[in-house]
Design a protein around this motif. Structure first.
Motif, PDB file in Angstrom:
ATOM      1  N   GLN A 536     -16.871 -14.173  11.108  1.00  0.00           N
ATOM      2  CA  GLN A 536     -18.330 -14.086  10.787  1.00  0.00           C
ATOM      3  C   GLN A 536     -19.146 -14.690  11.927  1.00  0.00           C
ATOM      4  OE1 GLN A 536     -17.760 -16.059   6.819  1.00  0.00           O
ATOM      5  NE2 GLN A 536     -17.295 -14.358   5.653  1.00  0.00           N
ATOM      6  N   GLY A 537     -18.537 -15.198  12.822  1.00  0.00           N
ATOM      7  CA  GLY A 537     -19.158 -15.788  13.855  1.00  0.00           C
ATOM      8  C   GLY A 537     -19.255 -17.437  13.887  1.00  0.00           C
ATOM      9  N   MET A 538     -18.681 -17.995  12.963  1.00  0.00           N
ATOM     10  CA  MET A 538     -18.797 -19.421  12.604  1.00  0.00           C
ATOM     11  C   MET A 538     -17.564 -20.154  13.355  1.00  0.00           C
ATOM     12  SD  MET A 538     -19.920 -19.203   8.744  1.00  0.00           S
ATOM     13  CE  MET A 538     -19.961 -20.799   8.543  1.00  0.00           C
ATOM     14  N   TRP A 539     -17.647 -20.212  14.616  1.00  0.00           N
ATOM     15  CA  TRP A 539     -16.354 -20.742  15.204  1.00  0.00           C
ATOM     16  C   TRP A 539     -16.046 -22.304  15.377  1.00  0.00           C
ATOM     17  CZ3 TRP A 539     -15.886 -17.362  20.670  1.00  0.00           C
ATOM     18  CH2 TRP A 539     -15.600 -15.989  19.982  1.00  0.00           C
ATOM     19  N   ASP A 540     -17.253 -22.971  15.197  1.00  0.00           N
ATOM     20  CA  ASP A 540     -16.789 -24.615  15.263  1.00  0.00           C
ATOM     21  C   ASP A 540     -16.237 -24.941  13.758  1.00  0.00           C
ATOM     22  OD1 ASP A 540     -17.912 -24.789  17.486  1.00  0.00           O
ATOM     23  OD2 ASP A 540     -20.170 -25.248  16.622  1.00  0.00           O
ATOM     24  N   GLU A 541     -16.713 -24.025  12.688  1.00  0.00           N
ATOM     25  CA  GLU A 541     -16.177 -24.103  11.317  1.00  0.00           C
ATOM     26  C   GLU A 541     -14.777 -23.716  11.306  1.00  0.00           C
ATOM     27  OE1 GLU A 541     -19.276 -22.875  11.937  1.00  0.00           O
ATOM     28  OE2 GLU A 541     -20.692 -23.878  10.857  1.00  0.00           O
ATOM     29  N   ALA A 542     -14.522 -22.329  11.877  1.00  0.00           N
ATOM     30  CA  ALA A 542     -13.214 -21.922  11.857  1.00  0.00           C
ATOM     31  C   ALA A 542     -12.276 -22.839  12.772  1.00  0.00           C
ATOM     32  CB  ALA A 542     -13.032 -20.665  12.913  1.00  0.00           C
ATOM     33  N   ASN A 543     -12.606 -23.835  13.703  1.00  0.00           N
ATOM     34  CA  ASN A 543     -11.727 -24.502  14.605  1.00  0.00           C
ATOM     35  C   ASN A 543     -11.276 -25.675  13.667  1.00  0.00           C
ATOM     36  OD1 ASN A 543     -11.168 -23.454  17.157  1.00  0.00           O
ATOM     37  ND2 ASN A 543     -13.174 -23.752  17.710  1.00  0.00           N
ATOM     38  N   ALA A 544     -12.331 -26.102  12.670  1.00  0.00           N
ATOM     39  CA  ALA A 544     -12.047 -27.186  12.243  1.00  0.00           C
ATOM     40  C   ALA A 544     -11.048 -26.989  10.695  1.00  0.00           C
ATOM     41  CB  ALA A 544     -13.331 -27.743  11.403  1.00  0.00           C
ATOM     42  N   GLU A 545     -11.226 -25.470  10.546  1.00  0.00           N
ATOM     43  CA  GLU A 545     -10.496 -25.472   9.245  1.00  0.00           C
ATOM     44  C   GLU A 545      -8.997 -24.945   9.837  1.00  0.00           C
ATOM     45  OE1 GLU A 545      -9.742 -24.551   5.307  1.00  0.00           O
ATOM     46  OE2 GLU A 545     -11.462 -25.134   6.287  1.00  0.00           O
ATOM     47  N   LYS A 546      -8.880 -24.541  11.023  1.00  0.00           N
ATOM     48  CA  LYS A 546      -7.736 -24.224  11.682  1.00  0.00           C
ATOM     49  C   LYS A 546      -6.709 -25.738  11.654  1.00  0.00           C
ATOM     50  CE  LYS A 546      -5.645 -21.968  15.877  1.00  0.00           C
ATOM     51  NZ  LYS A 546      -5.232 -23.131  16.623  1.00  0.00           N
ATOM     52  N   GLN A 547      -7.585 -26.658  12.427  1.00  0.00           N
ATOM     53  CA  GLN A 547      -6.726 -27.662  12.357  1.00  0.00           C
ATOM     54  C   GLN A 547      -6.239 -28.266  10.911  1.00  0.00           C
ATOM     55  OE1 GLN A 547      -9.378 -30.653  14.367  1.00  0.00           O
ATOM     56  NE2 GLN A 547      -9.251 -29.553  16.313  1.00  0.00           N
TER      57      GLN A 547
END
Length: 620
Positions: A536-547
């Motif tokens: 969805q293009g929300m890469w900052d949120e994706a990085n936090a969720e990945k961690q």
């Protein structure tokens, strides 16, 4: 030496070692070794003094004995002992002198080594700074160029067909590796009149009606990130241990990427209809090549699946098959895959990916065997995958190459197809991404020649006669000359969707893999939140969720290890440290290859029909 984490597939320490830490440790080790060496030499010197002292006393005693009037035999024995004692003292002195010379030499060399190491460290720092600056300049020029003009899609990846790249940073292979091992010439016209091959009539397929699936995903954001700042501390490490933000990913998992092997499953449908096993082999070989066609522009890294993650691909209505993947191991990362088709074939595989970052390029080596079994004939085929190389990791446009050899084997008949993926070579006059192959029976007689490229098409020519021809000048080997009928097309790549360059170069199938579907297991890759956020293009949120997901996985693993240790302490015999068992696959010895593998045990699709997923772990 920097310790590597053994917790997750996507985490290792990203902090670089402090300046001079590695060099300082090595210098300290050298100094400690020299101190130990000096101490030992001092011990030897002390021993020498004692030997000299006691040797002199021994010689004096022996000299006194010589003055005593004794029998002739006794005097000879005393003289012999005296000579030996003298030789022993001389040898001991020589040994001590040699040790002192070695110590002096080692100390002199140590100073030179320290200077050389310091110079190398300073040069490495300068090189890193230069490369980083060069990468920034290249990125700036690339952005400026994109702002001035638009590149055609055909120029967006690596060397083109027949092009000779002038990028000196590319990793080129020696020209002699590209020498073809055989030659094909047209067969006598009489063969064309007297022989036809009916199985080629199956090449034209009629598209089946299917449910409406999505044809677009959100465009990839244009976020810039310095790749060198992350990769420079990871040279030589396993890819699964390199911590990567989602900026370098594509929004699908490795399980979904593995399912993309079925992009051209119709080739196996056609193979199932063949009456001849040799003709069937041609289609199976074309299928193995077609699985690489989706990779030509795909430079993004798939998400590493979490342990227990699954992905189902139900294409029963459109293509007649159902596919299931499960991540069955975390260290090493391994995925099991099972496909059943109502059109007469079954495909199964377990793939472990080994990979290394080499500075300028990344090598990805899939390990494991792929099996394809045809129900009607009971023909059982196996093959392995070739090496994928991603070039220009630091500077330049990323591009992908496939290289190596594949042996497709029919274990029932002994038929074999040897495929060769030619590596890209600056010096080659051949077409890029070339693949050639020969289909032989159990006696080694050639029946078909295959040729084409792994990113475009494969053709097949029937062999009418073969003979030994001229010699290969590089090694003096004779090339085989095949007289063949006119080539017929086995497979051709379907063009990418419109605007694919803004959608990670996904194919039509890939665009649908992460599409939301009702009823899938709670462990399905479509439900993975970091992957969904990235799409969805929300890469900052994706990085936090990945961690968050990786930390959750580490906690689950630690608890599993504690439980295994508890069981081991109460059991009479040892218990395996990792007691994880896959949910839908069982560990077996492969009945054909003898390799340890995971084979589908059944139950997934029945559980889906019941809608009861209580047995699934909470991994997201």
């Amino acid at each position: 030496m920097q310790a590597e984490s053994d917790d997750s597939g996507d985490e290792c320490s990203t902090s670089p070692p402090s300046g001079g830490q590695g060099i300082g440790a090595r210098n300290s080790e050298v100094q400690s070794t020299l101190r130990t060496l000096g101490s030992k030499v001092e011990d030897l010197s002390t021993c020498n003094d004692l030997i000299a002292k006691h040797g002199s006393a021994l010689q004096r005693s022996l000299s006194e004995l010589e003055g005593v009037k004794l029998g002739g035999d006794t005097s000879d024995k005393i003289r012999q002992v005296t000579e030996r004692a003298t030789l022993f003292r001389i040898t001991s002195n020589a040994m001590i002198n040699a040790c002192r010379d070695f110590l002096a030499l080692a100390q002199a060399h140590s100073k030179r080594w320290q200077k050389a190491l310091q110079a190398e460290r300073e040069q490495r720092v300068r090189l890193e700074e230069t490369l980083e600056q060069l990468a920034k300049q290249h990125n700036h020029l690339e952005r400026a160029f994109r702002g001035a003009t638009v590149l055609p899609a055909s120029q967006s990846s690596g060397p083109g067909k027949g092009d000779a790249s002038d990028d000196d940073e590319n990793e080129f292979f020696d020209a002699c590796e590209d020498v073809q091992e055989f030659i094909t010439i047209p067969a006598d016209p009489k063969y064309h009149r007297s022989l036809t091959s009916p199985f080629f009539l199956l090449c034209d397929s009629v598209p089946l009606s299917s449910r409406k699936r999505r044809t677009r995903i959100p465009d990839k954001p244009n976020y810039s990130l310095n790749l060198w700042s992350i990769m420079k501390n990871c040279i030589g490490k396993e890819l699964s241990k390199i911590p990567m933000p989602v900026n370098f990913n594509e929004p699908i998992s490795m399980l979904q990427r593995l399912s993309e092997d079925l992009e051209y499953s119709e080739l196996l449908d056609r193979a199932a209809k063949c009456q001849s096993s040799l003709e069937q082999m041609c289609y199976v070989a074309a299928f193995t090549v077609s699985s690489y066609s989706t990779t030509v522009h795909r430079t993004g890294k798939p998400f590493n699946p979490l342990l227990g993650e699954t992905f189902e691909l139900d294409r029963l209505q459109e293509s007649g098959y159902r596919s299931l993947c499960e991540q069955v191991s975390h260290h090493p990362p391994a995925a099991a895959h099972h496909v059943i088709s109502e059109r007469g074939w079954t495909l199964r595989q377990e793939i472990t990916v080994a990979s290394k970052f080499r500075g300028k390029y990344l090598s990805i080596m899939p390990l494991g065997t792929i099996h394809c079994i045809f129900e009607k004939s009971n023909n059982h085929y196996t093959w392995k995958k070739v090496t994928t190389t991603v070039h220009n990791i630091i500077v330049g446009k990323l591009w992908i190459d496939q290289s190596g050899e594949i042996d497709v084997i029919n274990h029932r008949t002994g038929d074999r197809c040897h495929l060769k993926f030619a590596p890209y070579s600056y010096f080659s006059r051949d077409v890029a991404r070339k693949v050639t192959g020969v289909v032989t029976d159990k006696d080694g007689k050639a029946h078909y020649v295959l040729s084409g490229t792994w990113d475009e098409k494969m053709e097949c020519s029937r062999v009418m006669q073969s003979s030994r021809g001229g010699e290969n000048g590089m090694e003096g080997r004779q090339k085989t000359v095949y007289q063949t009928l006119k080539a017929r097309e086995l497979w051709r790549k379907t063009p990418l969707p419109e605007s694919a360059e803004t959608m990670y170069y996904f194919s039509s199938l890939a665009l649908t893999l992460n599409e939301h579907e009702e009823g899938v297991a709670p462990t399905d890759s479509r439900r993975r939140p970091d992957q969904r956020l990235m799409e969805q293009g929300m890469w900052d949120e994706a990085n936090a969720e990945k961690q968050r997901l990786e930390e959750k996985q580490r906690s689950v693993r630690r608890e599993r290890e504690r439980e295994a240790a508890r069981l081991a302490s109460t059991a009479e015999e040892g218990v395996p440290q990792d007691n994880y068992k896959a949910l839908w696959f069982e560990h077996h010895e492969d009945p054909v290859t003898g390799e340890p593998t995971h084979i589908y045990k059944g139950g997934y699709w029945e559980t889906k029909e019941q809608g009861n997923w209580d047995i699934c772990p909470d991994i997201f």
